[in-house]
Design an enzyme around this catalytic site. Structure first.
Site, mmCIF file in Angstrom:
data_model
loop_
_atom_site.group_PDB
_atom_site.id
_atom_site.type_symbol
_atom_site.label_atom_id
_atom_site.label_comp_id
_atom_site.label_asym_id
_atom_site.label_seq_id
_atom_site.Cartn_x
_atom_site.Cartn_y
_atom_site.Cartn_z
ATOM 1 N N LYS A 193 30.316 37.940 57.643
ATOM 2 C CA LYS A 193 30.725 38.678 56.451
ATOM 3 C C LYS A 193 31.994 38.083 55.850
ATOM 4 O O LYS A 193 32.051 37.809 54.639
ATOM 5 C CB LYS A 193 30.934 40.153 56.797
ATOM 6 C CG LYS A 193 31.311 41.004 55.595
ATOM 7 C CD LYS A 193 31.351 42.483 55.958
ATOM 8 C CE LYS A 193 32.604 42.817 56.720
ATOM 9 N NZ LYS A 193 32.773 44.275 56.911
ATOM 10 N N ASP B 289 28.505 44.438 53.657
ATOM 11 C CA ASP B 289 29.457 45.412 54.162
ATOM 12 C C ASP B 289 28.772 46.775 54.194
ATOM 13 O O ASP B 289 27.551 46.871 54.026
ATOM 14 C CB ASP B 289 30.726 45.428 53.310
ATOM 15 C CG ASP B 289 30.507 46.064 51.939
ATOM 16 O OD1 ASP B 289 29.330 46.252 51.530
ATOM 17 O OD2 ASP B 289 31.513 46.374 51.272
#
Length: 243
Positions: free
Chosen positions: A134, A152
């Site tokens: 991420k 997310d």
């Protein structure tokens, strides 16, 4: 407590891509100025800020990074920073001791293995302390304009509501989204989904009756309790929705 049923989705990948494109096209109109909410002036600053953003808000990170980067503007400076001083600066973001240690190791990795430069590949970035997929995709997309999907909590939740994925694992969800969306919109679409998640499609009590994407959302009936057509015309007029 019974789980909500899953939204239906087209069987074919082609049809799923077409449904996703209708949503992304409208997202681009609704949120034309979406951008990263972390403040940064360089790839190094974005990398550090993104690592700090774990388990806290971007607003809180933005409150400490001006002092942090004024004092330690380079990987060399950060690697040599006194641990106690780092902890003092980072205290407002929470987990400040662990994050101070992580930043030390991150900066040391940049200095020792990458000549103090932030690497431009996901494989290299994820060898650094505190950097997962991420974080790597945030840096690649926003610092280097290299497409990446950042899953997310907002992107994961809303992608499931839109039936883009049924995966709760961020890496598996990322792979599914990669197959649905063209690479050139990956980064911008993630920012728009995050803005939509904060404004409308919240984790609890999403504002479906106010949503300008309601007519395209396969979870609308699940969340509201009746089909879109039950009050669709009024909603379309309120939001200027046109096909």
């Amino acid at each position: 407590m019974a789980q909500k049923r899953l939204p239906t989705r087209p069987r074919s990948l082609k049809a799923r891509r077409e449904a996703a494109a209708r949503i992304t096209d409208r997202l681009a109109v609704i949120y034309p100025n979406s951008r990263a909410s972390l403040d940064f002036r360089s790839p190094f600053e974005l990398l550090v800020a993104t690592v700090l953003s774990a388990q806290t808000t971007d607003v809180r990170v933005n409150s400490v990074t001006p002092e942090l980067f004024a004092a330690y503007p380079t990987p060399e400076a950060l690697a040599a920073a006194p641990r106690e001083e780092l902890e003092r600066i980072l205290r407002p973001v929470g987990f400040f001791r662990a994050k101070a240690r992580s930043l030390h190791l991150l900066a040391q990795g940049l200095v020792e293995r990458f000549d103090s430069e932030v690497p431009r590949t996901l494989d290299e970035l994820t060898t650094l302390q505190g950097v997962g997929r991420k974080t790597a995709n945030v840096v690649l997309g926003n610092a280097f304009n290299i497409p990446g999907i950042t899953v997310d909590t907002h992107v994961g939740r809303i992608s499931r509501r839109w039936a883009w994925t049924r995966e709760h694992d961020p890496v598996k969800a990322e792979m599914e989204l990669n197959s649905l969306l063209p690479p050139e919109i990956w980064t911008a679409t993630c920012h728009r989904i995050i803005d939509h998640g904060r404004a409308i499609c919240t984790a609890r009590s999403p504002k479906c009756l106010e949503c300008p994407l309601a007519d395209l959302c396969p979870s609308y009936e699940i969340e509201v309790g009746h089909p879109w057509g039950a009050h669709g015309a009024a909603h379309e007029a309120a939001h200027g929705i046109q096909e």
